[in-house]
Write a protein that holds these residues in place. Structure first.
Motif, mmCIF file in Angstrom:
data_model
loop_
_atom_site.group_PDB
_atom_site.id
_atom_site.type_symbol
_atom_site.label_atom_id
_atom_site.label_comp_id
_atom_site.label_asym_id
_atom_site.label_seq_id
_atom_site.Cartn_x
_atom_site.Cartn_y
_atom_site.Cartn_z
ATOM 1 N N ALA A 117 0.821 -1.201 0.000
ATOM 2 C CA ALA A 117 0.000 0.000 0.000
ATOM 3 C C ALA A 117 0.854 1.250 0.000
ATOM 4 O O ALA A 117 1.924 1.272 0.602
ATOM 5 N N GLU A 118 0.358 2.255 -0.692
ATOM 6 C CA GLU A 118 1.022 3.555 -0.577
ATOM 7 C C GLU A 118 0.639 4.150 0.781
ATOM 8 O O GLU A 118 -0.239 3.620 1.463
ATOM 9 N N LEU A 119 1.270 5.238 1.121
ATOM 10 C CA LEU A 119 0.930 5.880 2.396
ATOM 11 C C LEU A 119 -0.433 6.537 2.273
ATOM 12 O O LEU A 119 -0.682 7.323 1.366
ATOM 13 N N ARG A 122 -2.341 10.862 6.761
ATOM 14 C CA ARG A 122 -1.158 11.341 7.501
ATOM 15 C C ARG A 122 -0.534 12.583 6.862
ATOM 16 O O ARG A 122 0.645 12.862 7.110
ATOM 17 N N GLU A 149 -0.734 4.203 19.194
ATOM 18 C CA GLU A 149 -0.882 2.803 19.592
ATOM 19 C C GLU A 149 -0.133 1.879 18.628
ATOM 20 O O GLU A 149 0.204 2.288 17.522
ATOM 21 N N GLY A 151 0.745 -0.485 15.833
ATOM 22 C CA GLY A 151 0.194 -0.780 14.522
ATOM 23 C C GLY A 151 -0.458 0.388 13.827
ATOM 24 O O GLY A 151 -0.966 0.263 12.710
ATOM 25 N N GLY A 153 0.953 3.077 12.709
ATOM 26 C CA GLY A 153 1.730 3.599 11.579
ATOM 27 C C GLY A 153 2.875 4.527 11.946
ATOM 28 O O GLY A 153 3.345 5.304 11.124
ATOM 29 N N LYS A 154 3.385 4.427 13.171
ATOM 30 C CA LYS A 154 4.487 5.289 13.579
ATOM 31 C C LYS A 154 5.755 4.984 12.784
ATOM 32 O O LYS A 154 6.352 5.865 12.169
ATOM 33 N N SER A 155 6.123 3.699 12.810
ATOM 34 C CA SER A 155 7.371 3.331 12.138
ATOM 35 C C SER A 155 7.276 3.599 10.645
ATOM 36 O O SER A 155 8.256 3.986 10.007
ATOM 37 N N ARG A 156 6.089 3.418 10.106
ATOM 38 C CA ARG A 156 5.906 3.671 8.683
ATOM 39 C C ARG A 156 6.196 5.134 8.357
ATOM 40 O O ARG A 156 6.861 5.458 7.389
ATOM 41 N N LEU A 354 -6.928 5.366 11.377
ATOM 42 C CA LEU A 354 -7.354 5.923 10.090
ATOM 43 C C LEU A 354 -8.874 6.110 10.121
ATOM 44 O O LEU A 354 -9.590 5.348 10.775
ATOM 45 N N LEU A 362 -7.114 2.335 2.057
ATOM 46 C CA LEU A 362 -5.995 1.426 2.339
ATOM 47 C C LEU A 362 -6.290 0.035 1.780
ATOM 48 O O LEU A 362 -5.450 -0.590 1.128
ATOM 49 N N PRO A 388 -4.126 0.364 10.706
ATOM 50 C CA PRO A 388 -3.594 -0.091 9.412
ATOM 51 C C PRO A 388 -2.941 -1.472 9.462
ATOM 52 O O PRO A 388 -3.047 -2.229 8.512
ATOM 53 N N PHE A 389 -2.318 -1.759 10.580
ATOM 54 C CA PHE A 389 -1.698 -3.085 10.687
ATOM 55 C C PHE A 389 -2.770 -4.170 10.625
ATOM 56 O O PHE A 389 -2.663 -5.147 9.902
ATOM 57 N N GLU A 392 -4.153 -4.529 7.088
ATOM 58 C CA GLU A 392 -3.245 -5.282 6.224
ATOM 59 C C GLU A 392 -3.321 -6.771 6.495
ATOM 60 O O GLU A 392 -3.376 -7.581 5.571
ATOM 61 N N HIS A 498 5.850 -6.851 12.630
ATOM 62 C CA HIS A 498 5.366 -5.995 13.693
ATOM 63 C C HIS A 498 5.443 -6.764 14.996
ATOM 64 O O HIS A 498 5.370 -7.983 14.992
HETATM 65 N N1 ADP Z 1 -0.888 5.542 6.702
HETATM 66 C C1 ADP Z 1 -0.608 4.313 6.274
HETATM 67 N N2 ADP Z 1 -0.832 3.963 4.999
HETATM 68 C C2 ADP Z 1 -0.549 2.729 4.593
HETATM 69 N N3 ADP Z 1 -0.048 1.762 5.368
HETATM 70 C C3 ADP Z 1 0.189 2.031 6.645
HETATM 71 C C4 ADP Z 1 -0.078 3.329 7.161
HETATM 72 N N4 ADP Z 1 0.259 3.330 8.451
HETATM 73 C C5 ADP Z 1 0.723 2.108 8.736
HETATM 74 N N5 ADP Z 1 0.681 1.329 7.641
HETATM 75 C C6 ADP Z 1 1.126 -0.071 7.640
HETATM 76 O O1 ADP Z 1 0.642 -0.704 8.793
HETATM 77 C C7 ADP Z 1 1.619 -1.562 9.361
HETATM 78 C C8 ADP Z 1 1.911 -1.169 10.787
HETATM 79 O O2 ADP Z 1 2.496 0.104 10.835
HETATM 80 P P1 ADP Z 1 3.745 0.478 11.738
HETATM 81 O O3 ADP Z 1 4.280 1.755 11.264
HETATM 82 O O4 ADP Z 1 4.682 -0.656 11.829
HETATM 83 O O5 ADP Z 1 3.031 0.673 13.145
HETATM 84 P P2 ADP Z 1 3.630 1.187 14.523
HETATM 85 O O6 ADP Z 1 5.064 1.489 14.350
HETATM 86 O O7 ADP Z 1 2.829 2.396 14.874
HETATM 87 O O8 ADP Z 1 3.348 0.101 15.507
HETATM 88 C C9 ADP Z 1 2.829 -1.455 8.482
HETATM 89 O O9 ADP Z 1 2.840 -2.525 7.579
HETATM 90 C C10 ADP Z 1 2.624 -0.152 7.739
HETATM 91 O O10 ADP Z 1 3.231 -0.178 6.482
#
Ligand code: ADP
Ligand code: MG
Length: 979
Positions: A117-119, A122, A149, A151, A153-156, A354, A362, A388-389, A392, A498
């Motif tokens: 998925a694209e972003l 955010r 929390e 999943g 999307g912080k790390s993303r 989201l 998504l 988002p996690f 997916e 994750h």
């Molecule tokens: N805004 C977004 N658009 C698309 N995919 C997202 C988005 N935010 C998170 N994801 C996906 O969801 C999953 C979990 O996100 P992640 O950043 O690892 O969560 P966190 O670090 O907050 O626990 C990852 O596979 C990430 O690519």
């Protein structure tokens, strides 16, 4: 991958020697055959080999070329540029790849084709992050918190920002991007995310020994100094501290720079060193430090981040802190601290789920299609709640289960939408995917989950006992987006996609399997890193505990606790050691268990004292238990250290007789061991308690024996084990005892020796120790100016080094000086402050002495009543503790204060007589002289001249030296008046 890395290293090494080498690498099946003539040698044959040889031939100086098959296997680890080559013997152009560089973070495999998925959304958060980044690149340090929390999307978002930051752009500098992670395993190792960052930055590999590692640190610092981003003297300070932080063993002369400082001082210096290091680094190139998952961070790391905030105005440094909204965890305060420390440079971002529309996008983006049956889509969106996690994983599970499938460009639901089962929770989604894995894959994944969210390939290999084929298994797990390779430096490391994936796998394992797994992981770590086990103590403790191996877990908890103490992470130390004690209860009652418990209790003592003070009930309980255990343990090798710790505690608490008895035990142990180092220490300890117990003649005996077996050449090892130098300690005690025994000049001479020796040692704690007692001796000799000089030095060094105890004592002495100089009220004020600080540490020994000074000063300003109250308090303490060293003087002071208040002369006389009596019993001629002078003066006033003269003459006549001191001069003057 290893071959390509080797090629890069060979090339770089050769380049340094001024040579240019070329390399060709290819992968595939080869044949080998024995060379017919030689019989021993083998020749490799086949097209794969031919191509490799041709590539090497075609490569230009310094170029490394690899074939297609090699690239396919290694593209995640290196950057390649494709080249079309004409090669003899091969038809048409051949695609070869030039190796550009090793990627610090291998590329993530983003899952099944078509499920990427694209972003989504955010926009606002991303814009703010980019804005902050832009400021950093323009030279303004920044800090941001990204909170949300699991999943969400912080790390993303961090990954997206990184891509932007590292994309080449003419107009702006490219920052240095460093990430430090915190792990979810039990009590975190101190400085964990910083160690992660530094190890990556210095880019050392597992094979590098300490020498190589030191070289990397040195060259990095040297570059900073050369580019004048770091002053030379800071270099000398930072180098040993960074090395120590990274558990890299230092060479002698550098090691010495850290010797003699307490853990707390090392901690403070380390903090400043790390800050200066990153500031200097950022002066060379903007630096982004990402701290991932700070909700698992240790408290030293969080404190260090707070300190780094203060460096933001000095250099383009970007602190990006990522954590979950966990209010009980200390990381939660980072925002508040940042708002205070770097307001105007701080951005706080809270990532929420989201929206419905975004979730829908998504799903569409994942499937590259909008036309999912609406009922299925509704189901997905409903369950996943905008996480988002979760989205997916649900989509993936449906695709993997074949419930949703693709025909051409359109997605269909297998059956009627209502029959599709969407699992209820993240856990069950992940598990439904897991169920479809083959047994092998699942087995490996489970071992990985036991290791943790992040796992090293070597550890997995060993723990899963699966060397052959592991590579393929990992590739497959990557393709299913369950894990990805996160790092290649310092060694190959994978991460679960994750932590929720890891948790789901882990929780679903049978208890027994989990236990086995932990046990094997612990053993693998022990086997793989025998030289750096210290780095892994916390992990080993955790794995052995979960593996049901309590004894081993306790062993490592003890080690982790000691390590935390060395880092001055006292709370962490308490946590490790307390856990160790709890676990120990589950083990069999054997002699070893008693020994272990004793080790743990004793180790717990100092951090408890440091965090809670000597008076805290936990401290008392710990030491009482340690004492009890100590009786049960035979001739354990550490018995000496244990007893020493116990003795220190009871001494500070003012339980002098107990401390003295422990000193006797120390002596016995030392005599049995037959080693002069502990032996001289034991004598010093006995000398010390004898002094405060007022057995002055004994003090001399013990100290003489202590000095007789003291070897100055070994003093260094002494000092670091014991805190100060034994030879100096014995001499100090002798000097003090000499004064009490009536030899004020010899005492002073001895003290001069002490000071000369202490200056030579360059050990700040010993120096302060010597200076302080030199001041005390001058106080006894009533030489205010000399006391002042010494005291100011004590206070100066103690303030700089954080010696709380000497700060308090020094303050009391400063008060005494002021009172002597006619500034009684200021003096009283200082003394009270010092006494309060002293009592805050929870220590009681020396209290009578301090109260005596205070009472005397009160008398000087006519506050007899207050003085009497203090004297009574001091005498009560004497009775409790047995600290009779100042007892005679206290009775004399009491008499003087009563006199001032105009009380009945009989009562006053009784006080002075009692003082003389006590002094005589103690052979304390100095106190006897003072008391006799007071009594003579009283009798003189009553007209009892003869009695007065006889009394004073007797003691005065005994003296053979010290006629210049105030006490003797006063006595002489009175005698003259009586004549
Ligand atoms: N805004 C977004 N658009 C698309 N995919 C997202 C988005 N935010 C998170 N994801 C996906 O969801 C999953 C979990 O996100 P992640 O950043 O690892 O969560 P966190 O670090 O907050 O626990 C990852 O596979 C990430 O690519
Ligand atoms: Mg994350």
């Amino acid at each position: 991958e290893l071959a390509v890395r080797a090629a890069i290293e060979i090339r770089d090494e050769a380049h340094r020697l001024g040579l240019n080498v070329t390399a060709g690498i290819n992968t595939g099946e080869v044949y080998f055959g024995a060379d017919a003539e030689e019989g021993q040698e083998f020749t490799l044959m086949g097209t794969v080999i031919d191509l490799a040889a041709r590539l090497a031939g075609r490569a230009q100086a310094g170029q490394i070329l690899v074939g297609e098959s090699t690239r396919r296997l290694t593209w995640r680890a290196f950057e390649f540029t494709p080249l079309a080559l004409e090669i003899k013997g091969v038809e048409g152009p051949v695609t070869a790849y030039q190796v550009e560089r090793l990627l610090p973070h291998p590329k993530k495999a983003r899952g099944i084709e078509g499920l990427r998925a694209e972003l989504i959304g955010r926009d606002e958060e991303f814009a703010k992050l980019k804005e902050a980044l832009a400021k950093v690149l323009k030279g303004r340090g920044q800090m941001a918190s990204l909170i949300g929390e699991a999943g969400v999307g912080k790390s993303r978002l961090v990954a997206e920002l990184k891509e932007v930051a590292l994309a080449p752009d003419e107009g702006r500098p490219i920052p240095l991007w460093l990430e430090g992670r915190c792990l979810e395993l039990g009590t975190a190792a101190s400085y964990a995310p910083f160690l992660d960052i530094l190890r990556e930055h210095f880019a050392w590999s597992v094979e590098d020994d300490d020498r190589r590692r030191r070289e990397r640190i040195l060259s990095s610092l040297q570059e900073m100094t050369e580019r004048v981003n770091l002053p030379g003297e800071r270099f000398e300070e930072i180098y040993p501290l960074l090395s120590r932080l990274l558990s890299v063993r230092l060479e002698g002369e550098w090691e010495e720079r850290l010797e003699g400082d307490s853990p707390e001082q090392i901690r403070r210096r380390t903090f400043v060193a790390v800050r200066d290091f990153f500031v200097a680094l950022a002066r060379q190139q903007p630096v982004v430090l990402v701290f991932e998952d700070l909700h698992w961070a240790d408290s030293l790391s969080l404190d260090l981040i707070s300190l780094l905030m203060e460096g933001l105005h000095l250099a383009p440094l970007f602190l990006l802190c990522v954590y979950r909204p966990e209010r009980e965890h200390k990381c939660w305060h980072l925002g508040t601290i940042a708002a205070q420390k770097c307001r105007g440079r701080y951005t706080e971002l809270y990532l929420r789920e989201l929206s419905h529309r975004q979730s829908r996008r998504l799903v569409a983006s994942l499937l590259r299609s909008e036309d999912l049956p609406p009922s299925v889509r509704a189901l997905i969106l409903d369950r996943s709640q905008g996480n988002p996690f979760f989205i997916e994983e649900v989509v993936r599970s449906l695709v993997e289960a074949g419930a949703v499938y693709q025909e051409g460009d359109t997605w269909h639901a297998r059956e009627d939408g209502r029959a599709i089962v969407v699992p209820q929770s993240v856990q069950s989604v992940v598990l439904s995917r897991l169920d479809r894995l083959s047994g092998d894959l699942r087995g490996v994944l489970q071992v990985a989950a036991v290791i943790g969210r992040v796992f090293r390939r070597r550890v997995l290999e060993r723990a899963a006992q699966q060397e052959a084929g592991l590579e393929g298994t990992l590739w497959e797990l990557e393709d299913r987006a369950l894990v990805y390779q996160e790092r290649a430096v310092p060694e190959v490391e994978y991460s679960f996609k994750h932590v929720l994936t890891q948790e789901a796998v882990y929780r679903n394992m049978l208890r027994r399997r989990r236990q086995e797994g932990h046990q094997r992981v612990a053993e693998a770590i022990e086997a793989l890193y025998p030289d750096n086990l210290e780095e892994y103590y916390e992990q080993l403790a955790y794995h052995y505990e979960e593996g049901g191996h309590a004894e081993k877990a306790v062993e490592y908890l003890l080690k982790a606790g000691e390590k935390a103490k060395r880092n001055s992470a006292n709370e962490a130390a308490i946590a490790h050691l307390t856990r160790g004690l709890e676990l120990l209860k589950t083990t069999l009652d054997t002699p070893e268990r008693i020994q272990r418990e004793l080790d743990l209790q004793v180790a717990l003592g100092v951090p408890l004292v440091l965090t809670k003070g000597h008076a805290a009930p936990e401290v008392e309980r710990t030491y009482a238990r340690a004492r009890e255990l100590n009786e049960q343990v035979g001739d354990a090798p550490q018995r000496f250290q244990v007893l020493l710790g116990l003795r220190r505690f009871y001494f500070a608490r003012g339980e002098l007789q107990t401390a003295h008895d422990l000193g006797e035990q120390l002596l016995t142990v030392a005599q049995n061991v037959g080693d002069s180092i502990p032996l001289s220490r034991a004598y010093m300890m006995l000398g010390e308690t004898s002094y405060w117990l007022s057995e002055f003649a004994q003090v001399r005996k013990h100290c003489e024996k202590g000095l007789a077996c003291y070897d100055p050449l070994e003093h260094r090892s002494h000092m670091f084990l014991y805190g100060n130098d034994t030879g100096i300690g014995c001499r100090i005690l002798e000097a003090l005892a000499l004064w009490h025994l009536g030899y004020p000049d010899q005492a002073l001479e001895r003290m001069h020796e002490v000071l000369a020796l202490a200056q030579e040692l360059s050990h700040p704690f010993t120096l302060v120790f010597a200076l302080y007692f030199a001041a005390v001796l001058h106080q006894l000799r009533r030489e205010a100016r000399a006391v002042q000089e010494r005291t100011e030095a004590v206070l100066r060094i103690s303030a700089k080094r954080g010696f709380a105890l000497y700060l308090a004592w020094g303050t009391i002495l400063r008060g005494w000086v002021l009172a002597e100089q006619g500034r009684e009220n200021d003096g009283i004020d200082q003394m009270r402050k010092g006494i309060a600080a002293w009592q805050a540490i929870g220590a009681a020994v020396t209290l009578p002495k301090s109260l005596a000074s205070l009472a005397e000063a009160c008398g000087k300003v006519g506050k007899a009543k207050e003085g009497l109250r203090l004297a009574a308090e001091a005498l009560a303490a004497v009775d409790v503790t047995g600290e009779r060293c100042w007892e005679a003087e206290l009775y004399r002071l009491k008499g003087e204060l009563l006199l001032l208040q105009g009380e009945a002369e009989a009562e006053i006389e009784a006080c002075f007589l009692h003082a003389i009596d006590v002094a005589r019993r103690q052979c304390a001629r100095a106190w006897e002289l003072r008391a006799a002078t007071s009594l003579s003066r009283l009798w003189q006033g009553q007209g009892r001249k003869e009695n007065a003269k006889e009394l004073l003459q007797e003691i005065y006549g005994w003296f053979t030296e010290g006629f210049d001191t105030a006490d003797l001069r006063e006595a002489k003057a009175l005698l003259d008046a009586l004549a």
